[in-house]
Design a protein around this motif. Structure first.
Motif, PDB file in Angstrom:
ATOM      1  N   LEU A  62       0.822  -1.204   0.000  1.00  0.00           N
ATOM      2  CA  LEU A  62       0.000   0.000   0.000  1.00  0.00           C
ATOM      3  C   LEU A  62       0.861   1.263   0.000  1.00  0.00           C
ATOM      4  CD1 LEU A  62      -3.337   0.707   1.337  1.00  0.00           C
ATOM      5  CD2 LEU A  62      -1.568   2.254   2.151  1.00  0.00           C
ATOM      6  N   ASP A  63       1.953   1.237   0.748  1.00  0.00           N
ATOM      7  CA  ASP A  63       2.862   2.390   0.760  1.00  0.00           C
ATOM      8  C   ASP A  63       3.434   2.640  -0.638  1.00  0.00           C
ATOM      9  OD1 ASP A  63       2.449   2.841   3.416  1.00  0.00           O
ATOM     10  OD2 ASP A  63       4.230   1.764   4.100  1.00  0.00           O
ATOM     11  N   LYS A  64       3.704   1.557  -1.361  1.00  0.00           N
ATOM     12  CA  LYS A  64       4.211   1.685  -2.729  1.00  0.00           C
ATOM     13  C   LYS A  64       3.159   2.311  -3.630  1.00  0.00           C
ATOM     14  CE  LYS A  64       7.453  -2.221  -2.650  1.00  0.00           C
ATOM     15  NZ  LYS A  64       7.745  -3.579  -3.194  1.00  0.00           N
ATOM     16  N   ALA A  65       1.910   1.844  -3.498  1.00  0.00           N
ATOM     17  CA  ALA A  65       0.824   2.378  -4.332  1.00  0.00           C
ATOM     18  C   ALA A  65       0.586   3.860  -4.035  1.00  0.00           C
ATOM     19  CB  ALA A  65      -0.455   1.574  -4.087  1.00  0.00           C
ATOM     20  N   LYS A  66       0.649   4.220  -2.762  1.00  0.00           N
ATOM     21  CA  LYS A  66       0.441   5.615  -2.380  1.00  0.00           C
ATOM     22  C   LYS A  66       1.588   6.488  -2.894  1.00  0.00           C
ATOM     23  CE  LYS A  66      -0.392   8.623   1.590  1.00  0.00           C
ATOM     24  NZ  LYS A  66      -0.537   8.696   3.066  1.00  0.00           N
ATOM     25  N   ALA A  67       2.815   6.003  -2.749  1.00  0.00           N
ATOM     26  CA  ALA A  67       3.984   6.759  -3.213  1.00  0.00           C
ATOM     27  C   ALA A  67       3.932   6.968  -4.722  1.00  0.00           C
ATOM     28  CB  ALA A  67       5.262   6.024  -2.822  1.00  0.00           C
ATOM     29  N   LYS A  68       3.516   5.936  -5.450  1.00  0.00           N
ATOM     30  CA  LYS A  68       3.405   6.033  -6.906  1.00  0.00           C
ATOM     31  C   LYS A  68       2.392   7.105  -7.291  1.00  0.00           C
ATOM     32  CE  LYS A  68       2.329   3.253 -11.002  1.00  0.00           C
ATOM     33  NZ  LYS A  68       1.894   1.898 -11.482  1.00  0.00           N
ATOM     34  N   ALA A  69       1.261   7.132  -6.580  1.00  0.00           N
ATOM     35  CA  ALA A  69       0.229   8.125  -6.866  1.00  0.00           C
ATOM     36  C   ALA A  69       0.732   9.535  -6.561  1.00  0.00           C
ATOM     37  CB  ALA A  69      -1.029   7.821  -6.062  1.00  0.00           C
ATOM     38  N   GLU A  70       1.402   9.704  -5.444  1.00  0.00           N
ATOM     39  CA  GLU A  70       1.871  11.032  -5.044  1.00  0.00           C
ATOM     40  C   GLU A  70       2.978  11.543  -5.971  1.00  0.00           C
ATOM     41  OE1 GLU A  70       2.882  10.353  -0.966  1.00  0.00           O
ATOM     42  OE2 GLU A  70       0.888  10.992  -0.247  1.00  0.00           O
ATOM     43  N   VAL A  71       3.889  10.651  -6.401  1.00  0.00           N
ATOM     44  CA  VAL A  71       4.958  11.055  -7.335  1.00  0.00           C
ATOM     45  C   VAL A  71       4.372  11.469  -8.677  1.00  0.00           C
ATOM     46  CG1 VAL A  71       6.906  10.185  -8.675  1.00  0.00           C
ATOM     47  CG2 VAL A  71       6.770   9.692  -6.245  1.00  0.00           C
ATOM     48  N   SER A  72       3.368  10.715  -9.119  1.00  0.00           N
ATOM     49  CA  SER A  72       2.759  11.035 -10.418  1.00  0.00           C
ATOM     50  C   SER A  72       2.070  12.399 -10.391  1.00  0.00           C
ATOM     51  CB  SER A  72       1.756   9.949 -10.816  1.00  0.00           C
ATOM     52  OG  SER A  72       0.635   9.949  -9.949  1.00  0.00           O
ATOM     53  N   LEU A  73       1.566  12.791  -9.236  1.00  0.00           N
ATOM     54  CA  LEU A  73       0.892  14.091  -9.118  1.00  0.00           C
ATOM     55  C   LEU A  73       1.872  15.249  -9.227  1.00  0.00           C
ATOM     56  CD1 LEU A  73      -1.770  13.578  -6.284  1.00  0.00           C
ATOM     57  CD2 LEU A  73      -2.105  13.594  -8.747  1.00  0.00           C
TER      58      LEU A  73
END
Length: 218
Positions: A62-73
Motif C-alpha cells: 500500500l505504501d508503494k501504491a500511495k507513493a506512486k500516486a503522489e509522485v505522479s501528481l
C-alpha cells in the motif's frame, strides 16, 4: 520553405508535443490514483483475521501504491481533483488501519486474559459470566490456595489491566464461595479461606499501584 514558415511549424510541433506529454502525464497520474483507490478497496474486503496475518506485506504494497500516486501528481499542473482523491483514499485507509489495530489489540487482550485464567485455575471451565459452577465444598480451598500462590509467584509481572482482571476473578470466586457455604462448607476450610483472603487485599493494592499499564508498556 521560408525561415518564418519553418519557425511557425517548429513552434506548432513543440506545442503539440508538449500538450501530448502533458495529457499523458495527466492520464498516468489518474491511473496511479485509481490503482491506489482500488488497492485500498480490495484490502478492506479481506477478512480481519487474514489481513492481520498478512499485515506487513499489505502495508508495504500500500505504501508503494500511495507513493506512486503522489509522485505522479508532482508531474501534473492540474492536480487539485486528483490530490483530493488521494486524500480521501488515505483517510479511508487510515480508518481501516485503525480498525484493524483495534481488533489486534482486542485479540491480544483476550489472549492475555485467557493466559491469566489458565494460570490461576488450570484448564477448568470458566465461562465469561464467571459463575465458577465447578467450584464446590470439596475443592474450593484448593482453588483459593492455587489462586493466591500463583498471584504471589507472578505479582511483579502483572500489568494494571492484569490486576483488574485478577480482582474481577477474585470477586467472582468470592460470590461462588457464598453459594458453597450454603452447601455445607466446613468451618475449618472457611477459616483457612479467610486467611488467604486477608493476603489478597494488601497484595492487590500494593502491586497494582506499582504496575505499568499495557498502554505505557506499548
Amino acid at each position: 520553405m521560408s525561415n518564418y514558415i519553418k519557425l511557425i511549424f517548429t513552434v506548432a510541433f513543440v506545442s503539440t508535443t508538449f500538450v501530448s506529454c502533458k495529457n499523458e502525464e495527466q492520464e498516468h497520474a489518474k491511473r496511479a490514483v485509481e490503482e491506489y483507490n482500488k488497492y485500498v478497496d480490495s484490502i478492506s474486503r479481506i477478512a480481519d483475521s487474514e489481513a492481520l496475518a498478512n499485515w506487513e506485506s499489505i502495508q508495504i504494497d500500500l505504501d508503494k501504491a500511495k507513493a506512486k500516486a503522489e509522485v505522479s501528481l508532482e508531474r501534473v499542473s492540474d492536480k487539485k481533483a486528483l490530490q483530493s482523491s488521494v486524500d480521501k483514499v488515505s483517510t479511508k485507509y487510515d480508518a481501516y488501519k485503525n480498525h484493524l489495530l483495534a481488533q489486534k489489540q482486542k485479540e491480544k487482550a483476550l489472549r492475555r486474559k485467557n493466559t491469566i485464567r489458565t494460570a490461576l485455575f488450570g484448564e477448568a471451565s470458566l465461562t465469561n459470566d464467571m459463575k465458577f459452577e465447578w467450584v464446590n465444598k470439596r475443592n474450593i480451598l484448593t482453588v483459593y490456595e492455587d489462586f493466591i500462590e500463583t498471584i504471589q509467584e507472578n505479582k511483579y509481572s502483572y500489568s494494571r489491566e492484569d490486576w483488574d482482571e485478577i480482582k474481577a476473578l477474585y470477586e467472582a470466586l468470592d460470590s461462588r464461595k457464598n453459594e458453597v457455604e450454603k452447601e455445607g462448607l466446613s468451618n475449618s476450610k472457611n477459616n483457612k479461606i479467610a486467611l488467604l483472603k486477608m493476603k489478597f487485599g494488601p497484595m492487590y493494592a500494593m502491586y497494582r499501584l506499582g504496575a505499568k499499564s499495557d498502554k505505557n508498556v506499548k
